[in-house]
Design an enzyme around this catalytic site. Structure first.
Site: not given
Ligand code: TXD
Length: 315
Positions: A17, A98, A178
């Site tokens: 993000g 998730n 994926h």
């Molecule tokens: O190709 C693809 N689609 C994949 C996806 C490539 C890489 C990563 N992939 C997945 O993306 C990974 O397995 C995770 O499921 C997501 C997000 O990966 P990221 O590395 O950005 O994870 P982070 O750094 O933990 O960020 C997730 C954020 C974190 O800040 C949490 O506090 C927040 O999500 N979070 C939420 N935000 C809003 N609402 C809710 N409910 C929530 N829960 C957690």
């Protein structure tokens, strides 16, 4: 009426993000709002990028919020909310936790951003984008998953390195889910228009295909504390840009199939035309016997995850 800048909401202000917020500001795609459940994360990251605004330079505004009403009237919502993998975890291990997050986020999107184009990134991607479309009830062309564009880029980058050419000139097509069952279509990979089969041995290409399927896991093992985020962020913003600028790019993403490739009612990674109408068209490429078999295996893997989602959604 004056033209207003597009509004891009990034739900999940974590590794991907935060990186997407910077990329969207650099490309001046619109005004950016970061949303997260962790107090301070979205606010801190948006302020940090804003401080760099004059240097980028950008006219994008950036705000952060822990309140989902900040989604209001977004044109694009990119969802990374969820847990990433840790070493030894499969993407499917994230399904239960998730799904709960995606369901909650999808309800907020349905309420606050009813006309948005939604790009789902959260893993396990194919199930999460399917869940997002079901929860929001949006037309399938307005809900897509980011995966194939990343997998295709990973494959192309490894081919470019192996041949010793610029990554700019290598095009690849990786279809299917994926996950481990993704399908790199070697016949469609070219370097400057030259089929890669004329530039690399079959053995070398097979090694690259295997490495592509495990590319995410390879980064997770190296980072130890999370998963890949630069190339995923680049991939999701590439999709958002195609939508916001009505570019009609041919991009491989997780799209709802309604009979294409003999599949109905499931999401899978396929080449699509991505423009102002969202997923404007699913492109059907010819698959040979082997490719078709691999694609069907990939569809079966996605099908079981989506059946799990259906059960959780009570239908
Ligand atoms: O190709 C693809 N689609 C994949 C996806 C490539 C890489 C990563 N992939 C997945 O993306 C990974 O397995 C995770 O499921 C997501 C997000 O990966 P990221 O590395 O950005 O994870 P982070 O750094 O933990 O960020 C997730 C954020 C974190 O800040 C949490 O506090 C927040 O999500 N979070 C939420 N935000 C809003 N609402 C809710 N409910 C929530 N829960 C957690």
């Amino acid at each position: 009426m004056p033209i207003r800048r597009p509004k891009i909401a990034l739900v999940g202000a974590g590794q991907i993000g935060g990186t997407m917020a910077l990329l969207a500001a650099q490309k001046q795609l619109g005004d950016i709002v970061l949303i997260d459940v962790v107090e301070g994360t979205p606010q801190g990251k948006s302020l940090d990028i804003l401080h760099g605004g004059p240097i980028i330079p950008t006219s994008s505004s950036l705000t952060g919020s822990n309140d989902f009403t900040a989604l209001k009237d977004s044109d694009v919502v990119i969802v990374t909310a969820g847990l990433p993998r840790k070493p030894g975890m499969s993407r499917d291990d994230l399904l239960e936790v998730n799904f709960g997050i995606i369901k909650n986020v999808g309800e907020h999107i349905r309420k606050s951003a009813p006309n948005a184009f939604v790009i789902v990134v959260t893993n396990p991607l194919d199930a999460m984008v399917y869940a997002m479309q079901r929860v929001t009830g949006f037309p399938a062309k307005r809900v897509a998953g980011m995966a194939g564009v990343l997998d295709s880029s990973r494959f192309a980058s490894l081919v470019a390195a192996e041949i010793g050419v610029s990554a700019e000139d290598v095009r690849a097509l990786v279809m299917g889910g994926h996950g481990d069952t993704m399908v790199p279509l070697i016949r469609y990979c070219t370097a400057g228009g030259i089929p890669v089969t004329q530039l690399l041995s079959r053995e070398k290409i097979d090694v690259i295909a295997k490495r592509t399927a495990n590319a995410g896991g390879e980064v997770v093992a190296l980072l130890k504390t999370g998963s890949a985020f630069y190339s995923p962020a680049l991939s999701a913003i590439h999709m958002a840009e195609a939508y916001l600028k009505d570019k009609k790019n041919v991009i491989t993403c997780a799209a709802m199939l309604s009979g294409e490739y003999g599949v109905k009612g499931l999401y899978s990674g396929v080449p699509v035309v991505l423009g102002g109408g969202g997923v404007e068209k699913v492109l059907e490429v010819e698959l040979d016997e082997t490719e078709k078999k691999l694609f069907d295996v990939s569809i079966q893997a996605v099908k079981s995850l989506c059946e799990w989602v259906d059960k959780k959604m009570g239908s």
